[in-house]
Design an enzyme around this catalytic site. Sequence first.
Site, PDB file in Angstrom:
ATOM      1  N   LYS A 191      -3.960  -4.929   3.581  1.00  0.00           N
ATOM      2  CA  LYS A 191      -2.632  -5.300   3.079  1.00  0.00           C
ATOM      3  C   LYS A 191      -1.738  -5.901   4.161  1.00  0.00           C
ATOM      4  CE  LYS A 191      -2.526  -3.847  -1.330  1.00  0.00           C
ATOM      5  NZ  LYS A 191      -2.142  -4.707  -2.458  1.00  0.00           N
ATOM      6  N   SER A 239       4.025   2.613  -3.232  1.00  0.00           N
ATOM      7  CA  SER A 239       3.944   3.899  -2.547  1.00  0.00           C
ATOM      8  C   SER A 239       2.668   3.945  -1.718  1.00  0.00           C
ATOM      9  CB  SER A 239       3.953   5.040  -3.558  1.00  0.00           C
ATOM     10  OG  SER A 239       2.904   4.871  -4.476  1.00  0.00           O
ATOM     11  N   GLU A 277     -13.887  -2.942 -10.077  1.00  0.00           N
ATOM     12  CA  GLU A 277     -12.724  -2.102 -10.364  1.00  0.00           C
ATOM     13  C   GLU A 277     -13.161  -0.785 -10.994  1.00  0.00           C
ATOM     14  OE1 GLU A 277      -9.883  -4.018 -12.916  1.00  0.00           O
ATOM     15  OE2 GLU A 277     -11.279  -4.266 -14.553  1.00  0.00           O
ATOM     16  N   GLY A 332      -9.826   1.836 -15.261  1.00  0.00           N
ATOM     17  CA  GLY A 332      -8.789   0.792 -15.222  1.00  0.00           C
ATOM     18  C   GLY A 332      -9.456  -0.567 -15.236  1.00  0.00           C
ATOM     19  N   ASP A 350      -8.958  -3.329 -16.756  1.00  0.00           N
ATOM     20  CA  ASP A 350      -8.196  -4.452 -17.313  1.00  0.00           C
ATOM     21  C   ASP A 350      -8.670  -5.808 -16.785  1.00  0.00           C
ATOM     22  OD1 ASP A 350      -6.751  -3.060 -14.969  1.00  0.00           O
ATOM     23  OD2 ASP A 350      -5.968  -5.108 -14.892  1.00  0.00           O
ATOM     24  N   SER A 382     -11.988  -2.094   1.988  1.00  0.00           N
ATOM     25  CA  SER A 382     -10.626  -2.632   2.038  1.00  0.00           C
ATOM     26  C   SER A 382      -9.610  -1.760   2.765  1.00  0.00           C
ATOM     27  CB  SER A 382     -10.134  -2.903   0.615  1.00  0.00           C
ATOM     28  OG  SER A 382     -10.074  -1.703  -0.121  1.00  0.00           O
TER      29      SER A 382
END
Lengths: 318, 318
Positions: free
Chosen positions: B54, B79, B205, B209, B211, B305
Amino acid sequence: MSLPVTYADVVGAIQTLQGVAHRTPVMTSRLVNARTGCEVFFKCENFQRTGSFKFRGAYNAIAHLSSDQRLRGVLTYSSGNHAQAIALAGQLLNIATTIVMPNDAPAVKQAATQAYGAEVILYDRAEITREQLASQLAAERGSTVIPPYNHPQVIAGQGTTAHELLEDVGNLDYLLVCCGGGGLLSGCAIAAHALSPACKVIGVEPAAGDDAARSFKSKTLQTVSNPDTIADGARTPSLGDLTFPLVLHYVHDILTVTDEQLLRGLFYLWERMKLVVEPTGALAATALLEGGAIAPGARVGIILSGGNVDLQQLKHWC
Amino acid sequence: MSLPVTYADVVGAIQTLQGVAHRTPVMTSRLVNARTGCEVFFKCENFQRTGSFKFRGAYNAIAHLSSDQRLRGVLTYSSGNHAQAIALAGQLLNIATTIVMPNDAPAVKQAATQAYGAEVILYDRAEITREQLASQLAAERGSTVIPPYNHPQVIAGQGTTAHELLEDVGNLDYLLVCCGGGGLLSGCAIAAHALSPACKVIGVEPAAGDDAARSFKSKTLQTVSNPDTIADGARTPSLGDLTFPLVLHYVHDILTVTDEQLLRGLFYLWERMKLVVEPTGALAATALLEGGAIAPGARVGIILSGGNVDLQQLKHWC
């Protein structure tokens, strides 16, 4: 006084391990440097084959056997990292290996050792010592015993760890090394003396098993019986008759850390440096991180000696 | 169709991150290669600054602000890893940062973010959404919102991860990347398309989840509400309006793994590879290790990651 292992033995071990052992990475951390005020270099033997530095000494020792000895196989006693190291070294050199383990050794360790093709022989601690059973079996089979640390080629092999570190980062002011039986410590001290003569080599052992610290200070071999510490690789009863004179000759000091300190050091390495290190492997780092051992401004090498942890155990440490 | 981020943006991000982000190591494992029959390369973003990829996107985005925008500061909502990444990037560039976090975010995450000098503003999930509060605060203060993934310079920054990997190891047959909001996945897919055109980029994923997998197959944006998975970095409600078209254009497939599989993958990385990886960070590796995703013989890149784990949580996973 003639010492049992020389720098030439370490140089020989480097040749022997070429292309076989991993040249493990050296890692640095801005966080650690900021916290300690030192420039710190971590030699990551947790990434070594079989998960610890033990592979270096085991392979080097087995590689030095005569063809006759090789035919009759190798035997050792260990429920820990030396067992897996001997098993893999034997597999790579096509030599039969037998490991004597207590019958209460964790099943995962038995399985890991057998997975490398070793024969595992279990014994009852109440009935016989591992040394007795090993020498009895070795006599019956004509096989060669390769003990975990008190062996010249094992010590020379472990010394290649510090040799690589010093080649990679240059001179150091301090080198911190964990100490159980003293194989890694004495081998690394021989290498440091040759490559970075002003470097002070410091051993670190658990406070509950401070036999090496007491031996070092009194200059007389001291022992400890089954010390209560999470640093299972340093529960050894004493230095050996080969490692002790080397430690006295080449090592600058031996420090101890409590298990409470060790857990803080271990968690710091896991949570901040993202490195899975076993408790024994975190001894040297803990001595630095807990402060007091090294004044700011120094260039410091730390051996992270291994990373073999059963995560189920971690629950008991959190 | 014009896509919102190009390879030139990724190349620009490489320049911007030079000497600031770590060029993280690529690790290999004989064990993994033997188990999968593939030649596998792990890009270790767990060793990145702030413990995850990130930092790349956050720094790249902030570095692109005008001097006027810099004066008025940056704001984001997270968060997790994006919060710390924005906080450190702001500290390094001397720009004020504000992070909106739910008031039930773990105290350690609040403290870590504050330690990098960010202002943390807590909100009650029952009263307001983070996007509402963030845009309200940004309007009041004139500060710039940098969202966690749906931002061109964030996506370009994340793409430098795959760019470095491909520069280091050459062409790959597959590149597996975890997928939450799709910033890392789409950025890496842009880089792979340019540097290793035949490489199939696959998103991974959590099954709970899924999606992105449903969006990919139906070619219509699908959402999920607060999915129950330990992969907290992939609990995002949907891909973004920037990441979705990039994923459709550049990504070959999106796979899912269950939390049960993910825990096995996570523990394998910890126990065998000695790498502390967080659950989201183990998604891509798990898809490979659990088998079926990739046929033997391939050269495979895996993005690990991030590595930000509170060890106290581990107790609940063992």
